[in-house]
Scaffold this active site. Structure first.
Site, short mmCIF file in Angstrom:
data_model
loop_
_atom_site.label_atom_id
_atom_site.label_comp_id
_atom_site.label_asym_id
_atom_site.label_seq_id
_atom_site.Cartn_x
_atom_site.Cartn_y
_atom_site.Cartn_z
N HIS A 80 -7.78 -5.75 0.54
CA HIS A 80 -6.54 -4.99 0.66
C HIS A 80 -5.74 -5.48 1.87
O HIS A 80 -6.16 -5.29 3.01
CB HIS A 80 -6.96 -3.52 0.85
CG HIS A 80 -5.84 -2.55 0.90
ND1 HIS A 80 -5.13 -2.18 -0.22
CD2 HIS A 80 -5.30 -1.86 1.92
CE1 HIS A 80 -4.21 -1.29 0.11
NE2 HIS A 80 -4.28 -1.07 1.42
N SER A 105 0.82 -1.20 0.00
CA SER A 105 0.00 0.00 0.00
C SER A 105 0.86 1.26 0.00
O SER A 105 1.67 1.44 -0.91
CB SER A 105 -0.97 -0.07 1.18
OG SER A 105 -2.13 0.63 0.86
C1 GCU Z 1 -5.30 4.71 2.23
C2 GCU Z 1 -4.79 5.49 1.05
C3 GCU Z 1 -4.02 4.61 0.05
C4 GCU Z 1 -2.99 3.80 0.77
C5 GCU Z 1 -3.60 3.05 1.92
C6 GCU Z 1 -2.62 2.27 2.79
O1 GCU Z 1 -6.33 3.86 1.82
O2 GCU Z 1 -5.88 6.14 0.44
O3 GCU Z 1 -3.42 5.39 -0.96
O4 GCU Z 1 -2.34 2.95 -0.13
O5 GCU Z 1 -4.25 3.96 2.79
O6 GCU Z 1 -1.45 2.62 2.88
O7 GCU Z 1 -3.05 1.27 3.39
#
Ligand code: GCU
Length: 381
Positions: A362, A220
């Site tokens: 995710h 992420s």
């Molecule tokens: C949020 C953000 C993302 C990121 C994520 C994370 O959802 O909007 O861009 O990748 O956090 O780091 O888990």
């Protein structure tokens, strides 16, 4: 996953007409005059520096410092109950005009290692409890990684720069930002990527590690960091981006899932000020994220998506890999082995760009790691 009509159209285009025409993606081979480089040498000379500059100026920001002259690595062997592998705890220390910094690194080396072993370095953007070897977890399955013959190390992003928007008063910004910050000054993601390179400065001297086989992994926001680190630092032999999404592997011009206005509003400290000019105007960006994947060529790149992670735009992550292909091919490598997106559970491991689509949400899980290690084994052994 239910692709939107727009993405179905784009995926359909993959089989015939190129998607670049549809999204008007910048040509990853084009030099300053707009002409495509005709050889890997010409691309390295004319295109790589230009593309890096554009990402610095418009997206991640410019680092004020490279490797600090006084960088040191001190380490000790730790005894961890129930762990037979060698556990090393070390600190990377350095200083600048505004003070001193310290990054703690925990590393595990397989007990059975006979020669220098390849390393998976994880950029940890979650809690430090994930580095507790007595509590196995899928985010950093350290003992599963060593069981498969790799060394692994982890560091906390907060040691480099806390993940908050406080006007760049702490972390490495407080240490190195002397002049007033310009619109292209480094943000937090660039600072973390810089920190990952400083950890490599330290670990490349470890005699048990094979410095030619270092993989940097991030999930992420950590995946965005891994990509930017690997784009700039040629010592990274394999870059692994897990669910990195917006300003990671996903193409910005698709405007699917998280968009620039979202990320710049919610995380105003992640990128440089200039990046905010492109909120809602992704089509005017001088770069797109397939060029970031292309900057890893001819080294190995791996992009992992999760099927239910619409916020990170799995198709956009996949399409970046597709459109980085010309850079790999110019270097005599196959990028992705195929231009069709796998179904959930599927993978593409044969080319120098690897990809998988994990069913589910995710996250960074043991399943993802098994794919990363399979890919590394296939290309490194
Ligand atoms: C949020 C953000 C993302 C990121 C994520 C994370 O959802 O909007 O861009 O990748 O956090 O780091 O888990």
């Amino acid at each position: 996953m239910n692709p939107s009509p727009l993405s179905l159209l784009q995926l359909g285009l993959l089989s015939g007409i190129t998607i670049a025409e549809d999204l008007k993606l910048p040509d990853p081979l084009a030099d300053a005059s707009g002409k495509p480089a005709e050889s890997a040498e010409a691309w390295e000379r004319e295109v790589r520096p230009l593309a890096l500059e554009k990402f610095r100026e418009h997206v991640y920001g410019r680092n004020p410092v490279g490797k600090p002259g006084d960088l040191k690595w001190t380490r000790q062997v730790l005894e961890v109950a129930g762990v037979k592998d060698q556990v090393i705890e070390g600190h990377v220390t350095f200083s600048g005009p505004g003070g001193a910094g310290k990054i703690r690194v925990l590393m595990v080396i397989p007990a059975a290692a006979k020669g220098p072993v390849p390393l998976f370095l994880l950029i940890n953007n979650r809690g430090p409890e994930l580095a507790d070897l007595t509590k196995p977890n899928g985010f950093w399955p350290a003992l599963e990684i060593t069981r498969r013959g790799f060394a692994t190390a982890i560091f906390q992003v907060a040691d480099i720069d806390p993940d908050k928007s406080e006007g760049f008063k702490d972390g490495v910004h407080a240490i190195f930002d002397t002049a007033p910050r310009g619109p292209d000054a480094w943000g937090t993601i660039a600072a973390w990527a810089w920190g990952a390179s400083r950890v490599i400065d330290a670990l490349e001297k470890e005699p048990t590690l094979d410095a030619r086989r270092i993989a940097v992994v991030g999930h992420s926001r950590g995946g965005k960091t891994a990509l930017w680190c690997g784009a700039q630092d040629p010592r990274v032999a394999l870059v692994v981006s897990n669910n990195s999404g917006c300003t990671g592997a996903a193409l910005s011009r698709r405007k699917q899932g998280e968009q620039l206005a979202d990320i710049n509003r919610n995380f105003p400290h992640w990128f440089c000020e200039n990046y905010k000019r492109y909120n809602g105007k992704e089509e005017t960006l001088p770069v797109d994220q397939h060029q970031l994947v292309g900057l890893i060529a001819p080294r190995l790149a791996y992009v992992a998506s999760a099927a239910d992670d619409a916020w990170a735009d799995p198709e956009g992550e996949f399409l970046s890999c597709v459109h980085a292909g010309p850079v790999y091919r110019l270097h005599g490598k196959t990028g992705l082995e195929a231009g069709t997106m796998p179904k959930p559970g599927g993978k593409l491991h044969a080319g120098s760009i690897g990809y998988h689509l994990r069913p589910g949400k995710h996250d960074l899980t043991l399943t993802d790691w098994q794919h990363f290690m399979d890919f590394a084994n296939r290309h490194w052994r």
